[in-house]
Design a protein around this motif. Sequence first.
Motif, PDB file in Angstrom:
ATOM      1  N   ILE A 152       0.873  -1.162   0.095  1.00 46.34           N
ATOM      2  CA  ILE A 152      -0.091   0.082  -0.016  1.00 46.34           C
ATOM      3  C   ILE A 152       1.002   1.167  -0.217  1.00 46.34           C
ATOM      4  O   ILE A 152       1.818   1.261   0.756  1.00 46.34           O
ATOM      5  CB  ILE A 152      -0.959  -0.092   1.171  1.00 46.34           C
ATOM      6  CG1 ILE A 152      -1.981  -1.244   1.431  1.00 46.34           C
ATOM      7  CG2 ILE A 152      -1.752   1.322   1.252  1.00 46.34           C
ATOM      8  CD1 ILE A 152      -2.642  -1.261   2.532  1.00 46.34           C
ATOM      9  N   ILE A 153       0.572   2.134  -0.964  1.00 42.98           N
ATOM     10  CA  ILE A 153       1.676   3.109  -1.205  1.00 42.98           C
ATOM     11  C   ILE A 153       0.772   4.506  -0.975  1.00 42.98           C
ATOM     12  O   ILE A 153      -0.409   4.557  -1.807  1.00 42.98           O
ATOM     13  CB  ILE A 153       2.381   3.149  -2.586  1.00 42.98           C
ATOM     14  CG1 ILE A 153       3.257   2.142  -2.583  1.00 42.98           C
ATOM     15  CG2 ILE A 153       3.008   4.685  -2.901  1.00 42.98           C
ATOM     16  CD1 ILE A 153       3.836   1.816  -3.946  1.00 42.98           C
ATOM     17  N   ILE A 162       6.057   3.890   0.996  1.00 44.56           N
ATOM     18  CA  ILE A 162       5.338   2.666   1.433  1.00 44.56           C
ATOM     19  C   ILE A 162       4.682   2.607   2.837  1.00 44.56           C
ATOM     20  O   ILE A 162       5.341   2.966   3.638  1.00 44.56           O
ATOM     21  CB  ILE A 162       6.266   1.538   1.284  1.00 44.56           C
ATOM     22  CG1 ILE A 162       6.535   1.398  -0.240  1.00 44.56           C
ATOM     23  CG2 ILE A 162       5.487   0.113   1.701  1.00 44.56           C
ATOM     24  CD1 ILE A 162       7.738   0.313  -0.669  1.00 44.56           C
ATOM     25  N   LEU A 163       3.165   2.177   2.952  1.00 47.27           N
ATOM     26  CA  LEU A 163       2.423   2.315   4.204  1.00 47.27           C
ATOM     27  C   LEU A 163       2.645   0.844   4.578  1.00 47.27           C
ATOM     28  O   LEU A 163       2.605   0.620   5.884  1.00 47.27           O
ATOM     29  CB  LEU A 163       1.374   3.018   4.201  1.00 47.27           C
ATOM     30  CG  LEU A 163       1.297   4.431   3.740  1.00 47.27           C
ATOM     31  CD1 LEU A 163      -0.154   4.915   3.784  1.00 47.27           C
ATOM     32  CD2 LEU A 163       2.060   5.285   4.420  1.00 47.27           C
ATOM     33  N   ALA A 164       2.526   0.014   3.747  1.00 51.12           N
ATOM     34  CA  ALA A 164       2.406  -1.556   4.233  1.00 51.12           C
ATOM     35  C   ALA A 164       3.036  -2.284   3.183  1.00 51.12           C
ATOM     36  O   ALA A 164       2.819  -2.047   1.977  1.00 51.12           O
ATOM     37  CB  ALA A 164       0.807  -2.014   4.485  1.00 51.12           C
ATOM     38  N   LEU A 182      -8.583   3.074   6.391  1.00 49.56           N
ATOM     39  CA  LEU A 182      -8.440   2.723   5.058  1.00 49.56           C
ATOM     40  C   LEU A 182      -8.808   0.997   4.903  1.00 49.56           C
ATOM     41  O   LEU A 182      -8.309   0.350   5.925  1.00 49.56           O
ATOM     42  CB  LEU A 182      -6.920   2.735   4.458  1.00 49.56           C
ATOM     43  CG  LEU A 182      -6.705   2.280   3.192  1.00 49.56           C
ATOM     44  CD1 LEU A 182      -6.930   3.508   2.160  1.00 49.56           C
ATOM     45  CD2 LEU A 182      -5.169   1.981   3.113  1.00 49.56           C
ATOM     46  N   VAL A 183      -9.658   0.720   3.806  1.00 57.21           N
ATOM     47  CA  VAL A 183      -9.874  -0.840   3.757  1.00 57.21           C
ATOM     48  C   VAL A 183      -9.513  -1.286   2.601  1.00 57.21           C
ATOM     49  O   VAL A 183      -9.212  -0.550   1.692  1.00 57.21           O
ATOM     50  CB  VAL A 183     -11.364  -1.047   3.889  1.00 57.21           C
ATOM     51  CG1 VAL A 183     -11.916  -0.528   5.246  1.00 57.21           C
ATOM     52  CG2 VAL A 183     -12.147  -0.098   2.712  1.00 57.21           C
ATOM     53  N   THR A 198      -3.135   7.151  10.611  1.00 60.16           N
ATOM     54  CA  THR A 198      -2.434   8.039  11.815  1.00 60.16           C
ATOM     55  C   THR A 198      -1.390   9.173  11.117  1.00 60.16           C
ATOM     56  O   THR A 198      -1.077   8.747   9.707  1.00 60.16           O
ATOM     57  CB  THR A 198      -1.779   7.065  12.725  1.00 60.16           C
ATOM     58  OG1 THR A 198      -0.588   6.464  12.300  1.00 60.16           O
ATOM     59  CG2 THR A 198      -2.468   6.112  13.279  1.00 60.16           C
ATOM     60  N   PRO A 199      -0.944   9.767  11.868  1.00 65.33           N
ATOM     61  CA  PRO A 199       0.080  10.607  11.309  1.00 65.33           C
ATOM     62  C   PRO A 199       1.329  10.045  10.731  1.00 65.33           C
ATOM     63  O   PRO A 199       2.129  10.399   9.808  1.00 65.33           O
ATOM     64  CB  PRO A 199       0.663  11.544  12.403  1.00 65.33           C
ATOM     65  CG  PRO A 199      -0.613  11.548  13.351  1.00 65.33           C
ATOM     66  CD  PRO A 199      -1.198  10.322  13.291  1.00 65.33           C
ATOM     67  N   ASP A 200       1.775   8.776  11.279  1.00 57.10           N
ATOM     68  CA  ASP A 200       2.736   7.935  10.944  1.00 57.10           C
ATOM     69  C   ASP A 200       2.381   6.940   9.872  1.00 57.10           C
ATOM     70  O   ASP A 200       3.332   6.134   9.574  1.00 57.10           O
ATOM     71  CB  ASP A 200       3.308   7.238  12.065  1.00 57.10           C
ATOM     72  CG  ASP A 200       3.888   8.454  13.299  1.00 57.10           C
ATOM     73  OD1 ASP A 200       4.322   9.146  12.886  1.00 57.10           O
ATOM     74  OD2 ASP A 200       3.586   8.065  14.387  1.00 57.10           O
ATOM     75  N   GLY A 201       1.108   6.763   9.434  1.00 56.55           N
ATOM     76  CA  GLY A 201       0.927   5.729   8.401  1.00 56.55           C
ATOM     77  C   GLY A 201      -0.290   5.035   8.896  1.00 56.55           C
ATOM     78  O   GLY A 201      -1.453   5.728   9.071  1.00 56.55           O
ATOM     79  N   LEU A 202      -0.387   3.734   8.993  1.00 53.33           N
ATOM     80  CA  LEU A 202      -1.336   2.798   9.258  1.00 53.33           C
ATOM     81  C   LEU A 202      -1.244   2.211  10.672  1.00 53.33           C
ATOM     82  O   LEU A 202      -0.034   1.762  10.753  1.00 53.33           O
ATOM     83  CB  LEU A 202      -1.408   1.700   8.234  1.00 53.33           C
ATOM     84  CG  LEU A 202      -1.459   2.170   6.516  1.00 53.33           C
ATOM     85  CD1 LEU A 202      -1.571   1.023   5.705  1.00 53.33           C
ATOM     86  CD2 LEU A 202      -2.846   3.124   6.550  1.00 53.33           C
ATOM     87  N   ALA A 203      -2.443   1.941  11.144  1.00 53.54           N
ATOM     88  CA  ALA A 203      -2.452   1.150  12.448  1.00 53.54           C
ATOM     89  C   ALA A 203      -3.575   0.265  12.764  1.00 53.54           C
ATOM     90  O   ALA A 203      -4.585   0.635  11.925  1.00 53.54           O
ATOM     91  CB  ALA A 203      -2.044   2.154  13.568  1.00 53.54           C
ATOM     92  N   ASN A 204      -3.368  -0.572  13.938  1.00 50.01           N
ATOM     93  CA  ASN A 204      -4.869  -1.263  14.300  1.00 50.01           C
ATOM     94  C   ASN A 204      -5.307  -1.910  13.006  1.00 50.01           C
ATOM     95  O   ASN A 204      -6.415  -1.935  12.693  1.00 50.01           O
ATOM     96  CB  ASN A 204      -5.923  -0.293  15.012  1.00 50.01           C
ATOM     97  CG  ASN A 204      -6.929  -1.046  15.508  1.00 50.01           C
ATOM     98  OD1 ASN A 204      -6.642  -2.144  15.899  1.00 50.01           O
ATOM     99  ND2 ASN A 204      -8.049  -0.370  15.401  1.00 50.01           N
ATOM    100  N   ARG A 205      -4.639  -2.892  12.434  1.00 51.08           N
ATOM    101  CA  ARG A 205      -4.924  -3.805  11.402  1.00 51.08           C
ATOM    102  C   ARG A 205      -5.847  -4.760  12.128  1.00 51.08           C
ATOM    103  O   ARG A 205      -5.722  -5.376  12.746  1.00 51.08           O
ATOM    104  CB  ARG A 205      -3.865  -4.338  10.854  1.00 51.08           C
ATOM    105  CG  ARG A 205      -4.041  -5.501   9.692  1.00 51.08           C
ATOM    106  CD  ARG A 205      -2.821  -5.755   9.060  1.00 51.08           C
ATOM    107  NE  ARG A 205      -2.970  -6.607   8.070  1.00 51.08           N
ATOM    108  CZ  ARG A 205      -1.926  -6.991   7.243  1.00 51.08           C
ATOM    109  NH1 ARG A 205      -0.944  -6.450   7.370  1.00 51.08           N
ATOM    110  NH2 ARG A 205      -2.203  -7.963   6.096  1.00 51.08           N
TER     111      ARG A 205
END
Length: 322
Positions: A152-153, A162-164, A182-183, A198-205
């Motif tokens: 995921i970019i 790259i976020l994931a 984001l889904v 989040t400000p840092d990217g993606l969390a709580n997957r």
Amino acid sequence: MTDRTQTARLSHDAVTHHGSGLNRPESVHVLANGRLLVSHRGRGISRIAMDGAVTTLGPAQAQAGGHELIPNGIAPQADGSTLIANIGEGGGIWRLSPEGALAPHLEVVEGIALAAANFVMTDARGRNWITVSTTRLPRFDAYTDKVADGLIILQDETGARILADDICFSNECRLTPDGAGLVISETFSRRITRFDLTPDGLANRHTIAQFGRGDFPDGIRYDSAGNLWITCIVSNRLWRLSPDGTLCLILADTDDALVERVETALAEGRMGREHFYDCGTSRLGNIASIAFSADERRAYLGSLCGTSILSIPLHAINGDSA
């Protein structure tokens, strides 16, 4: 897990065809003027007018990175151009000008080539959300739930990052209606995954929908009520996920023999491209994307194998005959 014993709310009799002569119309968008914008293999895009007339734009036998251009996700831009996620061997995100000229937009991020670019979406803030199904070449090596190297970019005013990098065959992604999450479709793990932004990217997957036999989630899109609509290739099923987590089967035209062939190949580790371009007896052509009319009374479906765009009347689901 989806309940495959559900009866679909709509039958194939409700399906209408729009346009003709399309080539791999995987991605469909409804433009402000009501016309349809569709990906077109080997060229770029096709536009479908209200009367069904088709105009195709892009170089004949278009090449991207030295290979045939295979548009997957497309994203119309405010200036009339279109961003194209090229899932062909050349990969990358490409820009097709309003005049039909093709130019590279983004091919490498953090030293990683976007070899199997699957999807691109431009949000209201002008940011581009991009998915890459796998970094493996050929991409068919990732047709398994044993590989999770999809990307995921995010591309914004600061650049692309790259976020994931651990998604099981990244497919379409969408921002949640509140903009807080984001889904994404993880096609070969058969699930829809949600992240918090989040400000840092993606969390709580976490998983918000898990699918079963025959269902490989592909295209997804939210409606104005917050329902997430999910197209599944192979099974040719269209699901609606409500905000409370309930899955409802809206449309299905499933060839059980095809599902058996694909599931056997997957279990034996020999699934390949041919399994996604075999529709069996299904008349839906491996539905792969969804878009809505402005009043949301009709949904349009793109596909891997069709030669037209399909549509269904959504008002019929609620018993509204107007």
